[in-house]
Write an enzyme that holds these catalytic residues in place. Structure first.
Site, PDB file in Angstrom:
ATOM      1  N   ILE A   1     -16.885  44.871  -1.520  1.00 35.21           N
ATOM      2  CA  ILE A   1     -16.365  43.683  -0.834  1.00 35.21           C
ATOM      3  C   ILE A   1     -17.123  43.474   0.470  1.00 35.21           C
ATOM      4  O   ILE A   1     -17.464  42.360   0.830  1.00 35.21           O
ATOM      5  CB  ILE A   1     -14.859  43.846  -0.512  1.00 35.21           C
ATOM      6  CG1 ILE A   1     -14.045  44.016  -1.787  1.00 35.21           C
ATOM      7  CG2 ILE A   1     -14.346  42.671   0.299  1.00 35.21           C
ATOM      8  CD1 ILE A   1     -12.600  44.399  -1.527  1.00 35.21           C
TER       9      ILE A   1
ATOM     10  N   LYS B   1     -11.863  51.823   1.501  1.00 31.78           N
ATOM     11  CA  LYS B   1     -12.955  51.987   2.463  1.00 31.78           C
ATOM     12  C   LYS B   1     -13.471  53.408   2.295  1.00 31.78           C
ATOM     13  O   LYS B   1     -12.749  54.376   2.526  1.00 31.78           O
ATOM     14  CB  LYS B   1     -12.471  51.771   3.894  1.00 31.78           C
ATOM     15  CG  LYS B   1     -13.585  51.926   4.934  1.00 31.78           C
ATOM     16  CD  LYS B   1     -13.042  51.954   6.347  1.00 31.78           C
ATOM     17  CE  LYS B   1     -12.970  50.567   6.918  1.00 31.78           C
ATOM     18  NZ  LYS B   1     -12.621  50.593   8.375  1.00 31.78           N
TER      19      LYS B   1
ATOM     20  N   ASP C   1     -12.776  46.157  18.722  1.00 29.95           N
ATOM     21  CA  ASP C   1     -13.819  45.321  18.115  1.00 29.95           C
ATOM     22  C   ASP C   1     -13.218  44.046  17.524  1.00 29.95           C
ATOM     23  O   ASP C   1     -13.542  43.673  16.400  1.00 29.95           O
ATOM     24  CB  ASP C   1     -14.541  46.130  17.037  1.00 29.95           C
ATOM     25  CG  ASP C   1     -15.846  45.500  16.607  1.00 29.95           C
ATOM     26  OD1 ASP C   1     -16.428  44.722  17.384  1.00 29.95           O
ATOM     27  OD2 ASP C   1     -16.294  45.768  15.474  1.00 29.95           O
TER      28      ASP C   1
END
Length: 166
Positions: A14, A40, A147
């Protein structure tokens, strides 16, 4: 890939970054339970890095405690073939960066009202990460997203934003 009694069937990548790749996957358990997830997975070249493995573990542990409609749900932290992996909610969504660029290509902008609503919901998520305790009577986690940017905000088909990558 498998892990103690369950299998992960990877469908496709992805997204990817410097340290890992996120895959669309199907989690399948021996009891017949299955679900679509995002995994992940730390890139193989970093699997020996205790610092990076620790960062992924810390992120998963924190996100596992955070429950907010605008923060991606993390289901599990595991190891697949010796690599740290975070199993999380799969979002059928696009990131805000993509949406902004797509609209710019058509000579358009995100409408002000829509932009303000996205900002408001993201601010609520960031506030919850910092100020909301995981359970009544516990202390807040004081999680700071270092972030926050359009590519770390996903929007689903209904416009619901979800913050990623704490």
């Amino acid at each position: 890939m498998s892990e103690a009694g369950r299998q992960f069937r990877f469908v496709r990548p992805i997204a990817s970054g410097g340290f890992g790749t996120v895959y669309l996957a199907k989690e399948e358990r021996p009891d017949g339970f299955s679900r679509v997830v995002a995994v992940k997975l730390l890139n193989a070249q970093w699997s020996d890095s205790e610092e990076l493995s620790g960062r992924i573990r810390d992120e998963a542990r924190l996100l596992g405690l955070l429950k907010h409609r605008n923060i991606v749900d993390v289901y599990d932290l595991t190891s697949l073939d010796g690599r740290s992996a975070v199993v999380m909610e799969y979002l059928e969504a696009v990131d805000l960066r993509y949406l902004i660029r797509h609209l710019q290509g058509e000579g358009k902008r995100v409408p002000v009202r829509v932009g303000l609503e996205i900002i408001s919901q993201v601010a609520h998520a960031l506030d919850a990460a910092y100020n909301r305790p995981p359970m009544k009577g516990e202390k807040p986690l004081r999680v700071i997203h270092r972030d926050i940017k359009p590519s770390n905000i996903m929007l689903d088909a209904h416009g619901l934003p979800k913050v990623l990558d704490f």
